[in-house]
Design a protein around this motif. Sequence first.
Motif, PDB file in Angstrom:
ATOM      1  N   THR A  40      -6.895  -1.478   3.015  1.00 13.06           N
ATOM      2  CA  THR A  40      -6.798  -0.014   3.081  1.00 13.06           C
ATOM      3  C   THR A  40      -8.185   0.580   3.338  1.00 13.06           C
ATOM      4  O   THR A  40      -8.562   1.601   2.771  1.00 13.06           O
ATOM      5  CB  THR A  40      -6.199   0.561   1.789  1.00 13.06           C
ATOM      6  OG1 THR A  40      -6.974   0.123   0.655  1.00 13.06           O
ATOM      7  CG2 THR A  40      -4.755   0.110   1.610  1.00 13.06           C
ATOM      8  N   PHE A  63       0.847  -1.197   0.000  1.00 12.42           N
ATOM      9  CA  PHE A  63       0.000   0.000   0.000  1.00 12.42           C
ATOM     10  C   PHE A  63       0.878   1.241   0.000  1.00 12.42           C
ATOM     11  O   PHE A  63       2.083   1.185   0.287  1.00 12.42           O
ATOM     12  CB  PHE A  63      -0.945   0.005   1.213  1.00 12.42           C
ATOM     13  CG  PHE A  63      -0.261  -0.062   2.541  1.00 12.42           C
ATOM     14  CD1 PHE A  63       0.189   1.092   3.180  1.00 12.42           C
ATOM     15  CD2 PHE A  63      -0.070  -1.277   3.185  1.00 12.42           C
ATOM     16  CE1 PHE A  63       0.815   1.041   4.409  1.00 12.42           C
ATOM     17  CE2 PHE A  63       0.553  -1.350   4.419  1.00 12.42           C
ATOM     18  CZ  PHE A  63       0.995  -0.186   5.033  1.00 12.42           C
ATOM     19  N   GLY A 112      -3.051   1.755   6.373  1.00 17.09           N
ATOM     20  CA  GLY A 112      -3.070   0.547   5.567  1.00 17.09           C
ATOM     21  C   GLY A 112      -2.375  -0.592   6.277  1.00 17.09           C
ATOM     22  O   GLY A 112      -1.509  -0.388   7.139  1.00 17.09           O
TER      23      GLY A 112
END
Length: 611
Positions: free
Chosen positions: A198, A169, A234
Amino acid sequence: MLGNFSTRNSPDVHLEPNVFSAICIKGNDGNTARVLEGQVPYHKIFGHPTVGPLGIQGMGNGLHGKNYGLPRFRDNDFSFRFPFATVNFYDKSVPLEVKLTAWSPFIPLNEDDSSLPAAILEYSFENNTDKKVEAIYSFSAQNFLATGKKNVVAPDDHDAQVYQERNGFILYQPSVQGKDRMHSWFMASVDEEAFVNTDWYDGGWFDKLTMLWKNIEDGALSNESHKDNKSPGGSLSVPFTLAPGDSKTVRLKLAWYTPGSDIRKGRDEVECADSGCCPDKENYSPWYSFRFSSVEKVMEYLTENFKSLKEKTKDFTDSLYNLNLPEVVMDAVTSNLSILKSPTILRQKDGRIWAWEGCCDTGGCCYGSCTHVWNYAQAMCHLFPALERSMRQTEFNESQNDEGHQAFRSSVPIRSAAHDFHAACDGQLGGIMKMHREWIVSDDTEWMASYWDKMKASMDYCIRTWDKKREGVLKEPHHNTYDIEFWGADGMCSSFYLGALKAMCVMGNKLGENTEVYNKLYEKGKVYAETKLFNGEYFYQETEWESLEAVLDSSKENDQCRKLIEKEGPKYQYGIGCISDGVLGAWIARVCGLGDILDSKKVKSHLIAVY
């Protein structure tokens, strides 16, 4: 603990956000989860008990934003072989041997790979039990880019985003209005298939961390993403199973990308009369932002070249630690090498080095690759000589005028400096000795020859400014690393003078230049220093002012100070005292390949006196 997140071209040593790895061990009677860290040090929570309140701000309000309350490994130990750091974790409730190896590329003679904005955390798990172990490794990061230093990002995080990537992420914070290129990215990625979440629970108080830890402890695996990328953070998760005797390593790669800054230091050679007459002035931009177009490109390069980067970094480490030097020497060397990987050093877009004298908590301290301070540094010139030569390039070009005066603090972005303050004698003369060193290290006479006229201008400036009577020592008031002026001949600065004169002789002779003037001054100065500045035990200063051409300027002092100066002479002179830097120029000369410039027995006597 993961902290000191200084990813915006400046230090931020107290930034310790909710960024952590964890392990969840599945069990029939419930799961066991631990943050992959040891116990929280006492001072992190309460401040040091004997020194004062050195803890993290907010301790009186429950340390909101910290994860100190989460369960951690019961014990750990730490060791390092620069640039590799190793942490072993111990906890009876975790049926695995767990180790972290953290590093970033450090490859001498390869300044580009060593300048990557990246770090690698390798978590190793080994099952030494007689039963199969099911586990989940996870890495989680709140978007600290949105909640970090307020002077470089928006005062709130409503524009911050978190993007889901394959096996990783990206945290993102856009620029604030009027601050070009100040947007910032931070990327986390693993090499294997991972679940990426996320879409964190976004509540108030401690809700974010509470719900995040519940997911980790439950062993929940999710590939959810927020529809507007507005997640507070995330996470990535890697499930694995280890049979007895098996092991596994999860390689977490981190990269960051902040292409601009608010860093601009130094007065311009010509200042504008008003703010509207000049175009927008450029701020510092890091080298990597012109090598790579995005954080994804940094990660792509890191991934594609990982094997080579690690092997070459390990080759350096093994070579260094195979020297069999005393432990105290190795500790001194390797601890200070870490400065080369710190925000003390900035590498601007054309690849040249610019540096602070050091770092404060949230900013650089004392700008300008200060020549007399950077005299002491002897690592970069041997490990990354091209970068060291770039500092000489700045000193003898942008920082030196036609008369040979050098501004001892260079500007950033590197540009022509103003010449409205004293030259620093030890910095300017040390630069000439370092030119000799760079020539020896590079074995490039053509490069050295291209600087001869500028070196000559610098040397001649020093002679006519500080040695007006051509005695081979510095007498006229000479500014130095103590941020004061010495009046009269002294061993410290005159040893720099002797070293520079000898360097000019050696380099000039190689080029077929006439160096008779420099040689005569060197011989006269050596005799002067060894007879008049040595008291039989150590080198000292002949404080002098009434016989010098310079006028004693006491106009800025108050009446009391002025009367004392008129009676006793200039302030801050060390006179017949034994100063630790008393023959520092002799050391610089040695490490720059010039050999002994003073009687070695007298130098040794001085060092013993200091000791």
